[in-house]
Write an enzyme that holds these catalytic residues in place. Structure first.
Site, PDB file in Angstrom:
ATOM      1  N   LYS A 103       0.815  -1.212   0.000  1.00 43.85           N
ATOM      2  CA  LYS A 103       0.000   0.000   0.000  1.00 43.85           C
ATOM      3  C   LYS A 103       0.856   1.273   0.000  1.00 43.85           C
ATOM      4  CE  LYS A 103      -1.777   0.915   3.860  1.00 43.85           C
ATOM      5  NZ  LYS A 103      -2.498   1.158   5.114  1.00 43.85           N
ATOM      6  N   ARG A 138     -10.652   3.979  10.538  1.00 45.04           N
ATOM      7  CA  ARG A 138     -10.369   2.647  11.065  1.00 45.04           C
ATOM      8  C   ARG A 138     -11.644   1.904  11.426  1.00 45.04           C
ATOM      9  NH1 ARG A 138      -5.269   1.541  11.422  1.00 45.04           N
ATOM     10  NH2 ARG A 138      -3.763   3.029  12.195  1.00 45.04           N
ATOM     11  N   ARG A 159      11.076 -13.098   4.012  1.00 43.34           N
ATOM     12  CA  ARG A 159      11.895 -11.897   3.865  1.00 43.34           C
ATOM     13  C   ARG A 159      13.259 -12.051   4.545  1.00 43.34           C
ATOM     14  NH1 ARG A 159      10.805  -5.966   3.651  1.00 43.34           N
ATOM     15  NH2 ARG A 159      12.327  -5.076   5.072  1.00 43.34           N
ATOM     16  N   ARG A 206      14.387 -11.140  10.360  1.00 45.48           N
ATOM     17  CA  ARG A 206      13.884 -10.428  11.549  1.00 45.48           C
ATOM     18  C   ARG A 206      13.080 -11.357  12.442  1.00 45.48           C
ATOM     19  NH1 ARG A 206      10.851  -5.267   9.484  1.00 45.48           N
ATOM     20  NH2 ARG A 206       9.265  -6.424  10.572  1.00 45.48           N
ATOM     21  N   ARG A 251      -0.836 -10.980  13.413  1.00 47.76           N
ATOM     22  CA  ARG A 251      -0.890  -9.612  12.892  1.00 47.76           C
ATOM     23  C   ARG A 251      -1.912  -9.509  11.748  1.00 47.76           C
ATOM     24  NH1 ARG A 251       4.953  -8.187  12.086  1.00 47.76           N
ATOM     25  NH2 ARG A 251       4.741  -8.294   9.833  1.00 47.76           N
TER      26      ARG A 251
END
Ligand SMILES: [Zn+2]
Length: 218
Positions: free
Chosen positions: A15, A90, A128, A162, A173
């Site tokens: 985004k 939101r 990643r 990470r 998440r």
């Protein structure tokens, strides 16, 4: 009629790239709640002082206050020909408040969802890896290094994974995001203002679709 683009997409959907392209090429400033709150920390306006007082008292920022913050920011000159909202609304309560603001500003709202399936979002995040020397980003699923575990340009550097990119944390998440966003998607879908754009493609292909939506809905 100028537009308010409510840009939506899960973490990792890309985004941010699309918001930047809309700003650069379509002259639509990106108004993000994060940026607005950072500015309010130092602004010398009555509204900023009010926000700081609420935060200092350890209270939550009410919807009413949030919409006033959005209103103050988007009434500025740079938003005259439209803008992109990122992180607002939101909730459907905030979305209803935005309707009033749009009427006041003489703008039309359209929602754009950068749509990426859950499995791909998980792979983007868990796969990643980054080089500690040059910062190059790899992905074990989509963009693997030539030799597993090391940077193409720095063969001695072990790629970093990470720790907050573990599958479990990412699932949580994304589930939280999905749960929070579902009512908003329904809200814009019911009023025929939700535009889903296939976010599994290259950024330029995604942008081309978003641009079509923005141009068509005049
Ligand atoms: Zn490197």
């Amino acid at each position: 009629m100028s537009k308010i683009i409510v840009l939506m997409g899960a973490p990792g959907a890309g985004k941010g790239t699309q918001a930047r392209l809309l700003e650069e090429r379509h002259n639509l400033p990106q108004i993000s709640t994060g940026d607005m709150f950072r500015a309010l920390a130092t602004d010398q306006t009555a509204l900023a002082e009010e926000v700081r007082a609420v935060q200092a008292a350890g209270k939550l920022i009410s919807d009413d206050l949030v919409i006033r913050i959005v209103q103050e920011r988007t009434n500025r000159e740079d938003c005259k020909h439209g803008y992109v909202l990122d992180g607002f609304p939101r909730t459907t309560v905030q979305a209803a408040m935005l309707e009033k603001l749009a009427v006041e500003q003489g703008k039309k709202i359209l929602a754009v969802l950068v749509d990426v399936p859950l499995e791909e979002l998980e792979k983007r995040a868990t796969g990643r890896r980054s080089c500690p020397i040059c910062g190059e980003i790899y992905n074990v699923y989509f963009k693997p290094p030539k030799v597993e575990g090391v940077c193409d340009l720095h063969p001695d550097a072990q790629l970093i994974h990470r720790t907050d990119d573990t599958a479990e944390k990412i699932k949580v998440r994304l589930a939280t995001y999905e749960q929070q966003t579902r009512p908003l998607l329904d809200y814009y879908e019911k009023s025929n203002r939700l535009h889903r754009v296939d976010g599994t493609r290259a950024p330029e292909a995604i942008y081309a679709d978003i641009e079509k939506v923005v141009n068509r809905e005049s």
